[in-house]
Design an enzyme around this catalytic site. Structure first.
Site, PDB file in Angstrom:
ATOM      1  N   ILE A  31      12.857   8.508   0.422  1.00  0.00           N
ATOM      2  CA  ILE A  31      11.623   7.995  -0.391  1.00  0.00           C
ATOM      3  C   ILE A  31      10.513   6.934   0.483  1.00  0.00           C
ATOM      4  CG2 ILE A  31      12.509   6.136  -1.740  1.00  0.00           C
ATOM      5  CD1 ILE A  31      11.399   7.497  -4.362  1.00  0.00           C
ATOM      6  N   ASN A  85      25.016   3.610   6.921  1.00  0.00           N
ATOM      7  CA  ASN A  85      25.274   2.300   6.823  1.00  0.00           C
ATOM      8  C   ASN A  85      26.485   1.874   5.706  1.00  0.00           C
ATOM      9  OD1 ASN A  85      22.972   1.333   8.289  1.00  0.00           O
ATOM     10  ND2 ASN A  85      21.670   2.031   6.344  1.00  0.00           N
ATOM     11  N   GLN A  92      23.836  -1.941   3.562  1.00  0.00           N
ATOM     12  CA  GLN A  92      23.813  -0.489   2.580  1.00  0.00           C
ATOM     13  C   GLN A  92      23.188  -0.978   1.356  1.00  0.00           C
ATOM     14  OE1 GLN A  92      27.958   1.063   1.771  1.00  0.00           O
ATOM     15  NE2 GLN A  92      27.100   2.606   0.766  1.00  0.00           N
ATOM     16  N   HIS A  98      26.155   8.671   1.993  1.00  0.00           N
ATOM     17  CA  HIS A  98      24.990   9.118   2.366  1.00  0.00           C
ATOM     18  C   HIS A  98      24.898   9.095   3.786  1.00  0.00           C
ATOM     19  CE1 HIS A  98      23.364   5.339   1.318  1.00  0.00           C
ATOM     20  NE2 HIS A  98      22.347   5.573   2.402  1.00  0.00           N
TER      21      HIS A  98
HETATM   22  P1  AMP Z   1      21.135   2.705   2.836  1.00  0.00           P
HETATM   23  O1  AMP Z   1      20.243   1.298   2.816  1.00  0.00           O
HETATM   24  O2  AMP Z   1      21.685   3.135   3.921  1.00  0.00           O
HETATM   25  O3  AMP Z   1      21.916   2.654   1.537  1.00  0.00           O
HETATM   26  O4  AMP Z   1      19.971   3.900   2.461  1.00  0.00           O
HETATM   27  C1  AMP Z   1      19.437   3.945   1.207  1.00  0.00           C
HETATM   28  C2  AMP Z   1      18.189   4.971   1.395  1.00  0.00           C
HETATM   29  O5  AMP Z   1      18.163   5.684   0.089  1.00  0.00           O
HETATM   30  C3  AMP Z   1      17.123   4.105   1.819  1.00  0.00           C
HETATM   31  O6  AMP Z   1      16.390   4.552   3.012  1.00  0.00           O
HETATM   32  C4  AMP Z   1      16.026   4.401   0.515  1.00  0.00           C
HETATM   33  O7  AMP Z   1      14.721   4.307   1.017  1.00  0.00           O
HETATM   34  C5  AMP Z   1      16.720   5.292   0.006  1.00  0.00           C
HETATM   35  N1  AMP Z   1      16.464   6.005  -1.344  1.00  0.00           N
HETATM   36  C6  AMP Z   1      16.459   5.127  -2.364  1.00  0.00           C
HETATM   37  N2  AMP Z   1      16.034   5.792  -3.612  1.00  0.00           N
HETATM   38  C7  AMP Z   1      15.783   7.055  -3.199  1.00  0.00           C
HETATM   39  C8  AMP Z   1      15.178   8.084  -4.048  1.00  0.00           C
HETATM   40  N3  AMP Z   1      14.881   8.049  -5.403  1.00  0.00           N
HETATM   41  N4  AMP Z   1      15.098   9.070  -3.136  1.00  0.00           N
HETATM   42  C9  AMP Z   1      15.031   9.287  -1.911  1.00  0.00           C
HETATM   43  N5  AMP Z   1      15.423   8.332  -1.264  1.00  0.00           N
HETATM   44  C10 AMP Z   1      15.737   7.225  -1.748  1.00  0.00           C
END
Ligand code: AMP
Length: 118
Positions: A31, A85, A92, A98
């Site tokens: 997002i 992460n 994270q 993910h």
């Molecule tokens: P991390 O920091 O590795 O936990 O990455 C989490 C990722 O999820 C970040 O890059 C956010 O931008 C992404 N994210 C959070 N909410 C959403 C959502 N609703 N749809 C798509 N990506 C998201």
């Protein structure tokens, strides 16, 4: 898991720009992309992170999805970076397993940057 944003996407309760999916994983665009292509590969089953008790078949499915996502996003030959992460030092922010696939532009050399004084 209640309150988990990625579980909500897996259940179809909130929208996402899906790239591909199978029985074990779903891939959708981040997002808040940090590269021209920034897609997440997310386990359907809730696990907090890769250090959790993740079944081998799921770990394998996530890695196996990487080249498929790269192909679907048109970055298979130009190259891409894959990031997982894990925990606070890696920042994270979503505590559901993910993997990030990022590409679409040449990255600078050097893989990480650190917070000042830490
Ligand atoms: P991390 O920091 O590795 O936990 O990455 C989490 C990722 O999820 C970040 O890059 C956010 O931008 C992404 N994210 C959070 N909410 C959403 C959502 N609703 N749809 C798509 N990506 C998201």
């Amino acid at each position: 898991m209640d309150g988990c944003i990625f579980c909500m996407i897996v259940r179809g309760e909130i929208p996402a720009k899906k790239v591909l999916e199978d029985d074990l994983i779903i891939a959708f665009d981040d997002i808040a992309p940090q590269a021209p292509v920034h897609t997440l590969i997310v386990s359907r089953e809730h696990h907090a992170h890769i250090g959790d008790d993740v079944p081998e078949v799921l770990r394998s499915a996530m890695m196996g999805a990487v080249p498929r996502v790269a192909e679907a996003k048109g970055i298979a030959s130009s190259g891409y970076r894959t990031i997982i992460n894990t925990g606070p030092d890696a920042q994270q922010s979503v505590h559901h397993l993910h993997l990030h696939v990022m590409g679409g532009r040449r990255m600078a050399a050097g893989m990480v940057s650190f917070e000042e004084g830490r």
